[in-house]
Design a protein around this motif. Structure first.
Motif, PDB file in Angstrom:
ATOM      1  N   ARG A  75       0.888  -1.167   0.000  1.00 63.96           N
ATOM      2  CA  ARG A  75       0.000   0.000   0.000  1.00 63.96           C
ATOM      3  C   ARG A  75       0.924   1.215   0.000  1.00 63.96           C
ATOM      4  O   ARG A  75       1.618   1.471   0.987  1.00 63.96           O
ATOM      5  CB  ARG A  75      -0.888  -0.027   1.235  1.00 63.96           C
ATOM      6  N   LEU A  76       0.938   1.964  -1.110  1.00 66.59           N
ATOM      7  CA  LEU A  76       1.868   3.075  -1.278  1.00 66.59           C
ATOM      8  C   LEU A  76       1.120   4.404  -1.259  1.00 66.59           C
ATOM      9  O   LEU A  76       0.076   4.552  -1.896  1.00 66.59           O
ATOM     10  CB  LEU A  76       2.628   2.941  -2.607  1.00 66.59           C
ATOM     11  N   ARG A  77       1.676   5.340  -0.537  1.00 68.19           N
ATOM     12  CA  ARG A  77       1.111   6.690  -0.470  1.00 68.19           C
ATOM     13  C   ARG A  77       1.864   7.538  -1.502  1.00 68.19           C
ATOM     14  O   ARG A  77       3.090   7.647  -1.439  1.00 68.19           O
ATOM     15  CB  ARG A  77       1.307   7.217   0.939  1.00 68.19           C
ATOM     16  N   VAL A  78       1.122   8.176  -2.430  1.00 66.56           N
ATOM     17  CA  VAL A  78       1.729   9.007  -3.463  1.00 66.56           C
ATOM     18  C   VAL A  78       1.177  10.416  -3.273  1.00 66.56           C
ATOM     19  O   VAL A  78      -0.013  10.653  -3.470  1.00 66.56           O
ATOM     20  CB  VAL A  78       1.417   8.475  -4.886  1.00 66.56           C
ATOM     21  N   GLU A  79       2.044  11.335  -2.870  1.00 65.67           N
ATOM     22  CA  GLU A  79       1.621  12.691  -2.545  1.00 65.67           C
ATOM     23  C   GLU A  79       1.797  13.636  -3.728  1.00 65.67           C
ATOM     24  O   GLU A  79       2.404  13.272  -4.738  1.00 65.67           O
ATOM     25  CB  GLU A  79       2.408  13.182  -1.332  1.00 65.67           C
ATOM     26  N   THR A  80       1.287  14.861  -3.588  1.00 66.45           N
ATOM     27  CA  THR A  80       1.368  15.874  -4.638  1.00 66.45           C
ATOM     28  C   THR A  80       2.799  15.979  -5.162  1.00 66.45           C
ATOM     29  O   THR A  80       3.751  16.029  -4.381  1.00 66.45           O
ATOM     30  CB  THR A  80       0.906  17.247  -4.098  1.00 66.45           C
ATOM     31  N   ASP A  81       2.916  15.992  -6.473  1.00 63.66           N
ATOM     32  CA  ASP A  81       4.182  16.089  -7.213  1.00 63.66           C
ATOM     33  C   ASP A  81       5.021  14.814  -7.171  1.00 63.66           C
ATOM     34  O   ASP A  81       6.120  14.798  -7.732  1.00 63.66           O
ATOM     35  CB  ASP A  81       5.033  17.286  -6.749  1.00 63.66           C
ATOM     36  N   GLN A  82       4.544  13.766  -6.550  1.00 58.94           N
ATOM     37  CA  GLN A  82       5.245  12.486  -6.623  1.00 58.94           C
ATOM     38  C   GLN A  82       4.648  11.672  -7.758  1.00 58.94           C
ATOM     39  O   GLN A  82       3.477  11.824  -8.112  1.00 58.94           O
ATOM     40  CB  GLN A  82       5.128  11.709  -5.318  1.00 58.94           C
ATOM     41  N   ALA A  83       5.472  10.803  -8.329  1.00 56.57           N
ATOM     42  CA  ALA A  83       5.038   9.971  -9.457  1.00 56.57           C
ATOM     43  C   ALA A  83       5.236   8.507  -9.110  1.00 56.57           C
ATOM     44  O   ALA A  83       6.013   8.161  -8.216  1.00 56.57           O
ATOM     45  CB  ALA A  83       5.828  10.330 -10.712  1.00 56.57           C
ATOM     46  N   ALA A  84       4.518   7.657  -9.821  1.00 56.45           N
ATOM     47  CA  ALA A  84       4.663   6.209  -9.672  1.00 56.45           C
ATOM     48  C   ALA A  84       4.654   5.593 -11.063  1.00 56.45           C
ATOM     49  O   ALA A  84       3.922   6.050 -11.949  1.00 56.45           O
ATOM     50  CB  ALA A  84       3.521   5.638  -8.839  1.00 56.45           C
ATOM     51  N   GLU A  85       5.478   4.594 -11.268  1.00 56.32           N
ATOM     52  CA  GLU A  85       5.507   3.857 -12.532  1.00 56.32           C
ATOM     53  C   GLU A  85       5.602   2.390 -12.181  1.00 56.32           C
ATOM     54  O   GLU A  85       6.390   2.004 -11.311  1.00 56.32           O
ATOM     55  CB  GLU A  85       6.715   4.277 -13.372  1.00 56.32           C
ATOM     56  N   PHE A  86       4.786   1.573 -12.856  1.00 55.64           N
ATOM     57  CA  PHE A  86       4.771   0.167 -12.493  1.00 55.64           C
ATOM     58  C   PHE A  86       4.255  -0.687 -13.652  1.00 55.64           C
ATOM     59  O   PHE A  86       3.481  -0.218 -14.479  1.00 55.64           O
ATOM     60  CB  PHE A  86       3.911  -0.070 -11.241  1.00 55.64           C
ATOM     61  N   PRO A  87       4.705  -1.958 -13.690  1.00 52.75           N
ATOM     62  CA  PRO A  87       4.142  -2.881 -14.668  1.00 52.75           C
ATOM     63  C   PRO A  87       2.763  -3.310 -14.189  1.00 52.75           C
ATOM     64  O   PRO A  87       2.565  -3.608 -13.013  1.00 52.75           O
ATOM     65  CB  PRO A  87       5.131  -4.052 -14.666  1.00 52.75           C
ATOM     66  N   THR A  88       1.813  -3.335 -15.086  1.00 58.77           N
ATOM     67  CA  THR A  88       0.436  -3.610 -14.696  1.00 58.77           C
ATOM     68  C   THR A  88       0.143  -5.108 -14.565  1.00 58.77           C
ATOM     69  O   THR A  88      -0.990  -5.477 -14.292  1.00 58.77           O
ATOM     70  CB  THR A  88      -0.542  -2.963 -15.689  1.00 58.77           C
ATOM     71  N   MET A  89       1.160  -5.942 -14.707  1.00 58.85           N
ATOM     72  CA  MET A  89       0.959  -7.364 -14.417  1.00 58.85           C
ATOM     73  C   MET A  89       0.867  -7.585 -12.906  1.00 58.85           C
ATOM     74  O   MET A  89       0.399  -8.617 -12.457  1.00 58.85           O
ATOM     75  CB  MET A  89       2.085  -8.209 -15.012  1.00 58.85           C
ATOM     76  N   LEU A  90       1.312  -6.596 -12.116  1.00 55.58           N
ATOM     77  CA  LEU A  90       1.102  -6.655 -10.671  1.00 55.58           C
ATOM     78  C   LEU A  90      -0.340  -6.248 -10.392  1.00 55.58           C
ATOM     79  O   LEU A  90      -0.812  -5.242 -10.936  1.00 55.58           O
ATOM     80  CB  LEU A  90       2.027  -5.669  -9.958  1.00 55.58           C
ATOM     81  N   PRO A  91      -1.058  -6.983  -9.560  1.00 56.20           N
ATOM     82  CA  PRO A  91      -2.412  -6.548  -9.212  1.00 56.20           C
ATOM     83  C   PRO A  91      -2.339  -5.142  -8.604  1.00 56.20           C
ATOM     84  O   PRO A  91      -1.481  -4.859  -7.772  1.00 56.20           O
ATOM     85  CB  PRO A  91      -2.872  -7.577  -8.182  1.00 56.20           C
ATOM     86  N   HIS A  92      -3.238  -4.254  -9.055  1.00 61.15           N
ATOM     87  CA  HIS A  92      -3.161  -2.864  -8.631  1.00 61.15           C
ATOM     88  C   HIS A  92      -4.530  -2.202  -8.594  1.00 61.15           C
ATOM     89  O   HIS A  92      -5.463  -2.647  -9.257  1.00 61.15           O
ATOM     90  CB  HIS A  92      -2.237  -2.068  -9.564  1.00 61.15           C
ATOM     91  N   ALA A  93      -4.615  -1.145  -7.789  1.00 59.44           N
ATOM     92  CA  ALA A  93      -5.804  -0.296  -7.710  1.00 59.44           C
ATOM     93  C   ALA A  93      -5.334   1.049  -7.184  1.00 59.44           C
ATOM     94  O   ALA A  93      -4.297   1.158  -6.529  1.00 59.44           O
ATOM     95  CB  ALA A  93      -6.851  -0.899  -6.786  1.00 59.44           C
ATOM     96  N   LEU A  94      -6.107   2.093  -7.477  1.00 60.50           N
ATOM     97  CA  LEU A  94      -5.729   3.439  -7.099  1.00 60.50           C
ATOM     98  C   LEU A  94      -6.939   4.171  -6.549  1.00 60.50           C
ATOM     99  O   LEU A  94      -8.055   4.004  -7.046  1.00 60.50           O
ATOM    100  CB  LEU A  94      -5.202   4.178  -8.341  1.00 60.50           C
ATOM    101  N   GLY A  95      -6.730   4.970  -5.513  1.00 56.58           N
ATOM    102  CA  GLY A  95      -7.816   5.759  -4.945  1.00 56.58           C
ATOM    103  C   GLY A  95      -7.285   6.966  -4.200  1.00 56.58           C
ATOM    104  O   GLY A  95      -6.078   7.148  -4.091  1.00 56.58           O
ATOM    105  N   ALA A  96      -8.201   7.784  -3.692  1.00 56.15           N
ATOM    106  CA  ALA A  96      -7.838   8.993  -2.960  1.00 56.15           C
ATOM    107  C   ALA A  96      -7.639   8.668  -1.484  1.00 56.15           C
ATOM    108  O   ALA A  96      -8.239   7.736  -0.954  1.00 56.15           O
ATOM    109  CB  ALA A  96      -8.933  10.040  -3.127  1.00 56.15           C
TER     110      ALA A  96
END
Length: 194
Positions: free
Chosen positions: A143-164
């Motif tokens: 579970r990763l916290r991504v704050e303002t001006d931070q970026a994330a890059e990942f292969p989508t073969m990993l199960p993933h979801a995104l929310g606020a």
């Protein structure tokens, strides 16, 4: 047709000079790299010598580019307006240079799903930057916290979801063709449109 040929000719000459200057090379240095005389290169850049295919190929190699890139015509549509998907609250910009790539802006208000069964995995890669607020990226068991001006890059073969997290957030994402296709019919998280 003559006007278009003259425009392309001038554009190629400007590119050669601009690429040389961007490298910090003198006429002499590029001429040496391209195995041309300095006066020949000067006349090519100044329009006093005809552009020959063999010279263009040699110059493209010396400038670490391709002949196609050296002679490509400029696009008339430099500034693009987004396509609006009101149903999903998205703005989407296709990337011409990479067909199938999409840039997407989305406002997230819901947290990511707690149920791991709602996380998706599919071929592709995603990249996103948080424009405002804080996003939570569920990636596999993390579970990763991504704050303002931070970026994330990942292969989508990993199960993933995104929310606020802690209130609405806005993200800007880049989805390749496979990632976009993988999100078409999924639910939860950031949803690029088809």
């Amino acid at each position: 047709m003559k006007q278009e040929d003259d425009d392309l000719d001038g554009l190629v000459r400007k590119r050669i000079r601009a690429l040389r200057v961007a490298q910090g090379w003198s006429l002499e240095e590029l001429a040496t790299r391209a195995r041309l005389s300095q006066s020949t290169l000067s006349r090519i850049e100044n329009g006093q010598r005809r552009l020959a295919l063999d010279s263009l190929v040699t110059l493209a190699r010396a400038l670490d580019t391709t002949l196609d890139q050296l002679v490509e015509t400029a696009s008339d549509d430099v500034v693009l307006s987004p396509m609006i998907d009101g149903a999903h609250g998205l703005l989407r910009w296709p990337i011409r240079a990479e067909p199938g790539m999409t840039v997407m802006r989305q406002r997230l208000t819901a947290p990511p799903p707690e149920d791991p069964a709602r996380m998706r995995a599919h071929p592709g890669r995603e990249w996103l930057v948080v424009l405002s607020g804080t996003a939570t990226l569920m990636l596999g068991h993390r579970r990763l916290r991504v704050e303002t001006d931070q970026a994330a890059e990942f292969p989508t073969m990993l199960p993933h979801a995104l929310g606020a997290e802690g209130g609405p957030c806005e993200i800007l994402g880049i989805f390749d063709r496979d990632a976009r296709r993988g999100h078409r019919n999924g639910d939860g998280g950031a949803q690029p449109p088809p």
